[in-house]
Structures are given as C-alpha cells and as structure tokens.
Design an enzyme around this catalytic site. Structure first.
Site, mmCIF file in Angstrom:
data_model
loop_
_atom_site.group_PDB
_atom_site.id
_atom_site.type_symbol
_atom_site.label_atom_id
_atom_site.label_comp_id
_atom_site.label_asym_id
_atom_site.label_seq_id
_atom_site.Cartn_x
_atom_site.Cartn_y
_atom_site.Cartn_z
ATOM 1 C CD1 TRP A 125 -2.932 1.455 0.657
ATOM 2 C CD2 TRP A 125 -2.170 1.769 2.637
ATOM 3 N NE1 TRP A 125 -3.575 2.465 0.970
ATOM 4 C CE2 TRP A 125 -3.010 2.636 2.385
ATOM 5 C CE3 TRP A 125 -1.646 1.983 4.061
ATOM 6 C CZ2 TRP A 125 -3.827 3.519 3.339
ATOM 7 C CZ3 TRP A 125 -2.000 2.593 4.871
ATOM 8 C CH2 TRP A 125 -3.112 3.783 4.703
ATOM 9 C CG ASP A 206 -2.162 -2.721 7.258
ATOM 10 O OD1 ASP A 206 -3.086 -2.550 7.937
ATOM 11 O OD2 ASP A 206 -1.680 -2.214 6.337
ATOM 12 C CE LYS A 241 -10.056 0.169 3.057
ATOM 13 N NZ LYS A 241 -9.768 0.966 1.707
HETATM 14 C C1 LIG Z 1 -3.294 -2.140 3.371
HETATM 15 C C2 LIG Z 1 -3.873 -1.061 4.033
HETATM 16 N N1 LIG Z 1 -3.650 -0.721 5.304
HETATM 17 C C3 LIG Z 1 -4.326 0.244 6.074
HETATM 18 C C4 LIG Z 1 -5.348 1.242 5.497
HETATM 19 C C5 LIG Z 1 -5.818 2.102 6.188
HETATM 20 O O1 LIG Z 1 -7.023 2.171 6.268
HETATM 21 P P1 LIG Z 1 -7.947 3.167 7.233
HETATM 22 O O2 LIG Z 1 -8.791 4.042 6.334
HETATM 23 O O3 LIG Z 1 -8.654 2.410 8.250
HETATM 24 O O4 LIG Z 1 -6.746 4.021 7.729
HETATM 25 C C6 LIG Z 1 -5.720 0.740 4.145
HETATM 26 C C7 LIG Z 1 -6.500 1.654 3.416
HETATM 27 O O5 LIG Z 1 -6.838 1.484 2.283
HETATM 28 C C8 LIG Z 1 -4.952 -0.283 3.523
HETATM 29 O O6 LIG Z 1 -5.176 -0.757 1.967
#
Ligand SMILES: Cc1ncc(COP(=O)(O)O)c(C=O)c1O
Length: 389
Positions: A125, A206, A241
């Site tokens: 990410w 994560d 999500k």
């Molecule tokens: C791999 C990954 N980690 C963390 C997050 C962070 O999500 P949040 O919106 O809860 O901060 C995302 C969001 O797209 C993600 O794809």
C-alpha cells in the site's frame, strides 16, 4: 518559513479520486480508491450501522473525551474478532483508522527502541512508506510479488525475511494483500513465524480487510499462527472497509506480548505515543462499532452484509476474468486473488490510456478496485481493457 517550498506531490490515490470527480464524461468508472461500491455504484451505510446510529441519536450520549486508548469495550471486541476471545496477554488501543494504528506503531517503536528498519513487501500500500518514514524509520522492502508467475514469490520472500535482523520491524498484510490480492498459504505463515522467532524481528500485521478474503475467522488464521508462536506481535486493524466506516476513522492497535505484564508495559508507551499525536480517539466511531457488536442481532446482520459485499466482489472478479479471458490471454490469475483488489498486470501506459481514452480510472500499478465493477459497467471496462492490451 515557506518561501522556498515547492509544491507537494498529490497523493496517488486521493489525487486520482479528485481527477475522477473533475471528469465530466458521463460514462466514467472509478476503479481507484479501495472503497466498496454496491451494484448501483453507491458506498452504502451498512444496515447495522444505520440502526446503531438511530439508537445512539435516541440515547443522546455524551461527546466528552474517551480515554487515550479508547473504550475498553471496543478493545475487547477488536480482540474477539482477531483471536476469538479477549486475550490476557494482549492490549488494544482504539485509533483513528488503520492508518492511525500504523502511525502509532511506528511512533511506539521509534520512541522506545529508537528508529529502526521497517520492511515492507514489494509492492505494498503506497501510504506505508510515508507513514513509517514520517515516524523516523528507514524503509526497506522484501520480495513478495512475482510478475512472471503472477503470484506470491514464496521462496524469494522467505529468503529476504531470513536476512532481516533482530530489532527490525516487518510489515505483513494479514489478508487480502494490497495491491496484489495474493496472500501467504497457511504453511507459509508457519514459515514466516519460524523466521521471526529465529531472527528476532517484530511482525507488524496490517489487517485492513478482515472479512473480505474468505470470511472473518479465516482471514485471521495467518495472524493467529504468528501470535501462537511468537512473544511479541503488533496488529493494526481497521473497520473502515468491513464496517463501511471509512470517514469515521475506526481502527485499533493491538499489542500481543509474552504475558500480561509485558503487554501492559508496552501499552503504557502506546498511550504516550497517542497522547502526543492526536490525544484520544473518536467517540462516534467507537460507539457505532460497540453498539453493533454488543447486540447479537445487529452483529449477525453486519456479518451477513459483509458476506454479501464479499460475494458481490467475488462474482465481479469472476465475470471480469471470464470476459478478459475471451481476448485469448490468460486472466485466470485474477481468480486466485483475494479481497477488494484485482492486480491486472496492466502497465502504467495502458492505465493512462484507459483514463484518457475510456474514462476508466485505476492506480498506475494496474490495481483495480473490483468493487467498482457492476453489471452496468462490466462490459465497458472489459472491452476498454481489451482495447489497450
Ligand atoms: C493495506 C491498508 N492498510 C491500511 C489502510 C488504512 O485504512 P484506514 O482507512 O482505516 O486508515 C488501508 C486503506 O486503504 C490499506 O489498504
């Protein structure tokens, strides 16, 4: 102060969203940002969340501060989702989203052990790099995806992780790897746990897509392999999500220690890192999650709606693979991917053509948000992809 500043680069994903919003072509399709969309292209408030909103409005609760680590009931629910039950040797802090959890984890390590190397899968990410660099760490990458085999390169990953030293942090995607959709098998999780134990590095898992892979329980099997085997694991989880709570900022950082005393010791430092960062987490996010998970019927409805979201993504994934298969090329690899994303193998030039000529938006790595597909735009997307192949 700012005289010599040059403009900051736009965020690749939110920048794409802004470009999509500004596009006035009526047939435009957004396959960029990782946000669930239903068949009508809407991002719904989940039924159980709507019901919880109503209860909270009627109750007229307070807006006063939560504790620095959030409400204990929230942390208990997070742990039940992660481990099946509340763990004596784990402590959970509510954080603003998964991003907040990752940043607090980065701060925690920097402020206690000192700046270190944080290892990210290649690719990962896009925000991971920035988060841990901002916390003062040096970023390293480990082999993960093999484009030639369109899959996880297990041997290369394990060899890379065998070179990681004690005191380093290794970020692992708990499920639904973003952007590739390829996750380690249960046996590979076992090998990762062995390496972490032998070498002494700290796994930071994560978990942003629990429930979008195979199901709520299945998606944490890899995590549980690590926590069963290792004395210390950090988990950054997110309800963005799986509860559709993107803008409420509902996440959590969980520290699993060798025993309760160690977890409690580290938890104190997590709270210090939080206090200096955003002070305390958002109450509305906490109230929504706890209201749903405290109530058996709301919880069941949430879980059923999550299953429906996952099933819709799977059916769109199948339909796209089938349509693209008609081009004579093999797109069956899409079926081996899990979660919200499809990693198409399209080049940045092909992605640019899709945006410029066909009004179809995706990130330049060739990642698509499969949840952006629906029966109304599937043919259009498949034929546009076929046209740029
Ligand atoms: C791999 C990954 N980690 C963390 C997050 C962070 O999500 P949040 O919106 O809860 O901060 C995302 C969001 O797209 C993600 O794809």
């Amino acid at each position: 102060m700012f005289n010599a500043l040059s403009p900051a680069p736009a965020d690749p994903i939110f920048g794409l969203n802004a470009a999509f919003a500004a596009d006035d072509r009526p047939h435009k399709v957004n396959l960029g940002i990782g946000v669930y969309q239903d068949e009508q292209g809407r991002t719904p408030v989940l039924r159980a969340v709507r019901a919880a909103e109503q209860r909270l409005a009627e109750r007229g609760d307070t807006k006063s501060y939560l504790p620095i680590s959030g409400a204990p009931a929230y942390g208990d629910h997070v742990q039940r989702l992660l481990f099946g039950e509340v763990q004596d040797n784990a402590r959970t802090a509510q954080t603003p989203g998964g991003t907040g959890a990752l940043r607090v984890a980065g701060d925690l390590v920097a402020q206690t052990a000192g700046p270190t190397r944080v290892w990210l899968p290649s690719p990962s990410w896009a925000n991971h790099q920035q988060i841990f660099a901002a916390a003062g760490h040096e970023i390293q990458t480990y082999a993960y995806y093999d484009p030639a085999r369109t899959g996880l390169d297990e041997d290369a990953m394990l060899s890379a992780l065998a070179t990681v030293g004690a005191g380093d942090v290794v970020l692992l995607h708990g499920c639904c790897h973003n952007p590739t959709g390829f996750d380690p098998s249960p046996a590979t999780w076992g090998k990762i746990a062995d390496l972490a134990g032998d070498k002494g590095w700290l796994p930071l898992v994560d978990l942003a897509y629990q429930g979008f892979g195979e199901g709520l329980d299945h998606d944490v099997q890899g995590l549980r392999t690590l926590t069963d085997a290792l004395p210390e694991v950090l988990v950054a989880s997110s309800f963005s999500k799986n509860f559709g709570l993107y803008s409420e900022r509902a996440g959590a950082l969980t520290m699993v220690g060798a025993d309760a005393a160690r977890a409690e010791l580290v938890f104190g430092h997590i709270k210090r890192a939080v206090r200096a960062n955003y002070s305390n987490p958002p109450r509305h996010a906490e109230a929504l999650v706890v209201t749903v998970l405290d109530d058996a019927s709301l919880r069941a409805d949430w879980s059923a709606e999550l299953d429906t979201m996952r099933d819709r993504i799977t059916s769109m994934r199948r339909a796209l693979a089938e349509q693209l298969g008609r081009t004579g090329r093999d797109f069956s690899f899409l079926l081996r991917q899990r979660g919200m994303f499809g990693f198409t193998g399209l080049s940045p030039a092909q992605v640019d053509r899709l945006q410029g000529e066909h009004a179809i938006y995706m990130v330049r790595s060739g990642r698509i948000n499969v949840a952006g597909l629906n029966p109304h735009n599937l043919d259009q997307v498949a034929s546009a992809i076929a046209a740029v192949l």
